[in-house]
Design a protein around this motif. Structure first.
Motif, PDB file in Angstrom:
ATOM      1  N   ILE A   1     -31.740 -28.198 -41.850  1.00 21.76           N
ATOM      2  CA  ILE A   1     -31.320 -28.607 -40.503  1.00 21.76           C
ATOM      3  C   ILE A   1     -30.258 -27.633 -40.002  1.00 21.76           C
ATOM      4  N   ARG A   2     -29.338 -27.273 -40.884  1.00 21.39           N
ATOM      5  CA  ARG A   2     -28.266 -26.321 -40.522  1.00 21.39           C
ATOM      6  C   ARG A   2     -28.895 -25.001 -40.054  1.00 21.39           C
ATOM      7  N   GLN A   3     -29.726 -24.404 -40.891  1.00 21.23           N
ATOM      8  CA  GLN A   3     -30.243 -23.060 -40.584  1.00 21.23           C
ATOM      9  C   GLN A   3     -31.235 -23.072 -39.426  1.00 21.23           C
TER      10      GLN A   3
ATOM     11  N   ILE B   1     -35.714 -20.482 -49.544  1.00 21.75           N
ATOM     12  CA  ILE B   1     -35.583 -20.435 -48.067  1.00 21.75           C
ATOM     13  C   ILE B   1     -35.256 -18.989 -47.736  1.00 21.75           C
ATOM     14  N   LYS B   2     -34.187 -18.508 -48.326  1.00 18.48           N
ATOM     15  CA  LYS B   2     -33.785 -17.089 -48.187  1.00 18.48           C
ATOM     16  C   LYS B   2     -34.467 -16.320 -49.319  1.00 18.48           C
ATOM     17  N   ARG B   3     -35.174 -15.245 -48.967  1.00 16.16           N
ATOM     18  CA  ARG B   3     -35.919 -14.505 -49.993  1.00 16.16           C
ATOM     19  C   ARG B   3     -35.172 -13.254 -50.458  1.00 16.16           C
TER      20      ARG B   3
ATOM     21  N   GLN C   1     -19.507 -12.786 -49.984  1.00 13.44           N
ATOM     22  CA  GLN C   1     -18.820 -13.748 -49.105  1.00 13.44           C
ATOM     23  C   GLN C   1     -19.847 -14.651 -48.414  1.00 13.44           C
ATOM     24  N   SER C   2     -20.979 -14.897 -49.112  1.00 14.75           N
ATOM     25  CA  SER C   2     -22.069 -15.668 -48.520  1.00 14.75           C
ATOM     26  C   SER C   2     -22.273 -16.955 -49.322  1.00 14.75           C
ATOM     27  N   PRO C   3     -21.532 -18.024 -48.962  1.00 15.19           N
ATOM     28  CA  PRO C   3     -21.558 -19.239 -49.784  1.00 15.19           C
ATOM     29  C   PRO C   3     -22.926 -19.919 -49.856  1.00 15.19           C
ATOM     30  N   ASN C   4     -23.781 -19.731 -48.848  1.00 17.59           N
ATOM     31  CA  ASN C   4     -25.074 -20.435 -48.858  1.00 17.59           C
ATOM     32  C   ASN C   4     -26.185 -19.681 -49.581  1.00 17.59           C
ATOM     33  N   SER C   5     -25.993 -18.384 -49.800  1.00 19.43           N
ATOM     34  CA  SER C   5     -27.122 -17.570 -50.269  1.00 19.43           C
ATOM     35  C   SER C   5     -27.718 -18.021 -51.590  1.00 19.43           C
TER      36      SER C   5
ATOM     37  N   SER D   1     -26.325 -17.268 -33.404  1.00 21.33           N
ATOM     38  CA  SER D   1     -26.124 -15.909 -33.901  1.00 21.33           C
ATOM     39  C   SER D   1     -24.977 -15.190 -33.177  1.00 21.33           C
ATOM     40  N   SER D   2     -24.122 -14.582 -33.994  1.00 21.18           N
ATOM     41  CA  SER D   2     -22.940 -13.860 -33.490  1.00 21.18           C
ATOM     42  C   SER D   2     -23.313 -12.845 -32.411  1.00 21.18           C
ATOM     43  N   ILE D   3     -24.503 -12.280 -32.545  1.00 17.63           N
ATOM     44  CA  ILE D   3     -24.897 -11.123 -31.732  1.00 17.63           C
ATOM     45  C   ILE D   3     -24.903 -11.412 -30.240  1.00 17.63           C
TER      46      ILE D   3
ATOM     47  N   SER E   1     -31.642 -25.276 -36.962  1.00 20.94           N
ATOM     48  CA  SER E   1     -31.037 -25.610 -35.651  1.00 20.94           C
ATOM     49  C   SER E   1     -30.209 -24.430 -35.149  1.00 20.94           C
ATOM     50  N   GLN E   2     -29.505 -23.751 -36.061  1.00 18.44           N
ATOM     51  CA  GLN E   2     -28.730 -22.572 -35.645  1.00 18.44           C
ATOM     52  C   GLN E   2     -29.669 -21.467 -35.146  1.00 18.44           C
ATOM     53  N   HIS E   3     -30.807 -21.337 -35.813  1.00 13.44           N
ATOM     54  CA  HIS E   3     -31.791 -20.333 -35.419  1.00 13.44           C
ATOM     55  C   HIS E   3     -32.306 -20.655 -34.014  1.00 13.44           C
TER      56      HIS E   3
HETATM   57  N1  3HC Z   1     -24.004 -15.512 -36.644  1.00 14.54           N
HETATM   58  C1  3HC Z   1     -23.401 -16.715 -36.754  1.00 14.54           C
HETATM   59  N2  3HC Z   1     -23.127 -17.320 -37.938  1.00 14.54           N
HETATM   60  C2  3HC Z   1     -23.486 -16.653 -39.047  1.00 14.54           C
HETATM   61  C3  3HC Z   1     -24.120 -15.410 -39.017  1.00 14.54           C
HETATM   62  C4  3HC Z   1     -24.375 -14.835 -37.737  1.00 14.54           C
HETATM   63  N3  3HC Z   1     -24.974 -13.649 -37.607  1.00 14.54           N
HETATM   64  N4  3HC Z   1     -24.358 -15.009 -40.292  1.00 14.54           N
HETATM   65  C5  3HC Z   1     -23.859 -15.980 -41.087  1.00 14.54           C
HETATM   66  N5  3HC Z   1     -23.340 -16.962 -40.337  1.00 14.54           N
HETATM   67  C6  3HC Z   1     -22.683 -18.176 -40.827  1.00 14.54           C
HETATM   68  C7  3HC Z   1     -23.644 -19.045 -41.609  1.00 14.54           C
HETATM   69  O1  3HC Z   1     -24.321 -19.921 -40.718  1.00 14.54           O
HETATM   70  C8  3HC Z   1     -22.692 -19.767 -42.561  1.00 14.54           C
HETATM   71  O2  3HC Z   1     -21.999 -20.778 -41.860  1.00 14.54           O
HETATM   72  P1  3HC Z   1     -22.443 -22.326 -41.994  1.00 14.54           P
HETATM   73  O3  3HC Z   1     -22.452 -22.630 -43.476  1.00 14.54           O
HETATM   74  O4  3HC Z   1     -21.392 -23.084 -41.228  1.00 14.54           O
HETATM   75  O5  3HC Z   1     -23.818 -22.413 -41.382  1.00 14.54           O
HETATM   76  C9  3HC Z   1     -21.640 -18.706 -42.869  1.00 14.54           C
HETATM   77  O6  3HC Z   1     -21.689 -17.772 -41.787  1.00 14.54           O
HETATM   78  C10 3HC Z   1     -21.864 -18.015 -44.199  1.00 14.54           C
HETATM   79  O7  3HC Z   1     -23.057 -17.274 -44.133  1.00 14.54           O
HETATM   80  P2  3HC Z   1     -24.176 -17.401 -45.284  1.00 14.54           P
HETATM   81  O8  3HC Z   1     -24.726 -16.034 -45.535  1.00 14.54           O
HETATM   82  O9  3HC Z   1     -23.618 -18.163 -46.448  1.00 14.54           O
HETATM   83  O10 3HC Z   1     -25.230 -18.359 -44.527  1.00 14.54           O
HETATM   84  P3  3HC Z   1     -26.834 -18.329 -44.608  1.00 14.54           P
HETATM   85  O11 3HC Z   1     -27.300 -18.346 -46.023  1.00 14.54           O
HETATM   86  O12 3HC Z   1     -27.276 -19.399 -43.700  1.00 14.54           O
HETATM   87  O13 3HC Z   1     -27.255 -16.883 -44.017  1.00 14.54           O
HETATM   88  C11 3HC Z   1     -28.339 -16.154 -41.990  1.00 14.54           C
HETATM   89  C12 3HC Z   1     -27.015 -16.582 -42.645  1.00 14.54           C
HETATM   90  C13 3HC Z   1     -28.829 -14.888 -42.662  1.00 14.54           C
HETATM   91  C14 3HC Z   1     -28.091 -15.917 -40.477  1.00 14.54           C
HETATM   92  C15 3HC Z   1     -29.369 -17.280 -42.198  1.00 14.54           C
HETATM   93  O14 3HC Z   1     -28.829 -18.481 -41.696  1.00 14.54           O
HETATM   94  C16 3HC Z   1     -30.681 -17.017 -41.492  1.00 14.54           C
HETATM   95  O15 3HC Z   1     -31.497 -16.259 -41.974  1.00 14.54           O
HETATM   96  N6  3HC Z   1     -30.891 -17.712 -40.340  1.00 14.54           N
HETATM   97  C17 3HC Z   1     -32.142 -17.590 -39.647  1.00 14.54           C
HETATM   98  C18 3HC Z   1     -32.150 -16.320 -38.879  1.00 14.54           C
HETATM   99  C19 3HC Z   1     -31.385 -16.446 -37.598  1.00 14.54           C
HETATM  100  O16 3HC Z   1     -30.649 -17.363 -37.357  1.00 14.54           O
HETATM  101  N7  3HC Z   1     -31.604 -15.447 -36.749  1.00 14.54           N
HETATM  102  C20 3HC Z   1     -30.991 -15.446 -35.453  1.00 14.54           C
HETATM  103  C21 3HC Z   1     -31.137 -14.028 -34.970  1.00 14.54           C
HETATM  104  S1  3HC Z   1     -31.175 -14.003 -33.261  1.00 14.54           S
HETATM  105  C22 3HC Z   1     -32.796 -14.321 -32.887  1.00 14.54           C
HETATM  106  O17 3HC Z   1     -33.603 -14.639 -33.733  1.00 14.54           O
HETATM  107  C23 3HC Z   1     -33.197 -14.139 -31.500  1.00 14.54           C
HETATM  108  C24 3HC Z   1     -34.013 -12.870 -31.423  1.00 14.54           C
HETATM  109  O18 3HC Z   1     -35.338 -13.290 -31.169  1.00 14.54           O
HETATM  110  C25 3HC Z   1     -33.522 -12.005 -30.300  1.00 14.54           C
END
Ligand code: 3HC
Length: 311
Positions: A34-36, A215-217, A203-207, A107-109, A38-40
């Protein structure tokens, strides 16, 4: 009972099988999905804003039509991903509220401004390029609805990346001012697009858990390095310079050295202190409020359809 269910779940994961919504799953697995997811989904929807900024300013009808199609695709990606997240027991309203209340990450971007047309090229080439790198392995994620959503999204993402590359190519083959504008956009978007892959592996607590659950490959750093390796030959074809003087690449080994990412900037953006965080959330809140009448009308219509016929 739970011990048997846990064993069955572990077997499915170990045998590269898909977990489906009706399967038993550990609460922590459900929670992290749900976390990943919904954030996506939030990322896709917020990602419409930086590009939407240029729909009325596109330099030609062709560019305008392509940009409208791309922004519309992002909305569709958000829809697939919200729907995938809803199979885990969270509602669309809850996710929307979390985003609008600033309680959800995206996403930060998307917290950086898009001051020139060349940004549309840099976003397509770099941001969608990074998204593809991250999303192709997610097509094999262990949770069925997420993996299947990714397959469709990756197909559309390739068009997004190509049109971005082509915008930059047109500019680099244009006037000196256009070349400067293209290089400036690459300079501004290069490092934030590398940060998209997440913090360094140490520094990636979820990886660790996310990789155990398939989930993450690949790790954040591994995908980041793979992405840069893809960019080097494409940057040469474009004639742009990647703004990392420490970057070392050779055709066999790929990237052998890279400069340091500004993690202070990344974590500031995650805290909500990026250049555009407030504007992006405010825009999303306004869109939600202005769209209330559509939701009310749709609900009223649905209720009327469901009501027993009176005549
Ligand atoms: N932006 C915002 N937060 C981020 C981040 C980023 N780029 N990278 C990491 N974080 C957050 C994580 O969410 C986590 O916080 P949380 O525990 O509160 O959720 C914390 O930083 C630590 O990061 P981790 O590496 O431990 O977290 P994950 O294992 O979840 O890895 C991730 C982060 C690689 C972004 C993974 O969540 C992921 O693969 N998500 C799916 C991909 C995604 O979200 N892509 C968005 C890209 S933009 C897009 O797709 C639009 C495009 O079409 C233009």
């Amino acid at each position: 009972h739970d011990a048997d269910a846990q064993r069955a779940f572990d077997d499915l994961i170990a045998n590269e099988r898909r977990i489906e919504p009706r399967d038993w799953m550990p609460e922590a697995y459900r929670k992290t999905l749900i976390r990943q997811i919904s954030q996506h989904a939030h990322s896709e929807i917020i990602g419409m804003q930086p590009e939407g900024n240029w729909i009325t300013r596109a330099p030609s009808l062709k560019r305008k039509a392509i940009l409208i199609a791309k922004v519309q695709d992002e909305a569709g990606h958000g829809l697939y991903l919200y729907s995938a997240a809803q199979t885990l027991g969270i509602t669309r309203d809850e996710m929307t509220d979390q985003l609008i209340d600033g309680r959800a990450r995206y996403s930060s971007i998307f917290n950086y401004p898009t001051p020139t047309w060349a940004d549309m090229g840099a976003i397509g080439w770099l941001v969608d390029g990074a998204a593809i790198c991250n999303q192709v392995p997610l097509c094999r994620a262990s949770y069925g609805p997420y993996a299947r959503a990714m397959v469709r999204i990756c197909k559309e993402e390739s068009f997004h990346q190509r049109q971005g590359f082509e915008i930059l190519l047109a500019l680099m083959q244009g006037s000196p001012e256009q070349r400067v504008m293209a290089q400036d956009a690459v300079d501004r978007w290069y490092w934030p697009s590398l940060a998209m892959f997440g913090p360094p592996d140490d520094q990636s607590p979820n990886s660790a858990q996310s990789m155990a659950w398939k989930i993450k490959r690949f790790s954040n750093d591994e995908l980041r390095r793979r992405f840069v390796g893809m960019l080097v030959p494409q940057a040469e074809a474009l004639g742009v310079t990647l703004p990392d003087p420490d970057l070392r690449y050779d055709a066999d080994q790929g990237v052998t050295a890279m400069g340091e990412i500004d993690w202070d900037d990344f974590f500031a953006v995650l805290r909500g202190d990026g250049p555009c965080n407030a504007e992006r959330i405010q825009r999303r809140r306004t869109a939600h409020e202005e769209g209330a009448w559509v939701r009310e009308a749709a609900a009223a219509y649905a209720a009327k359809q469901a009501a027993p016929r009176t005549e």
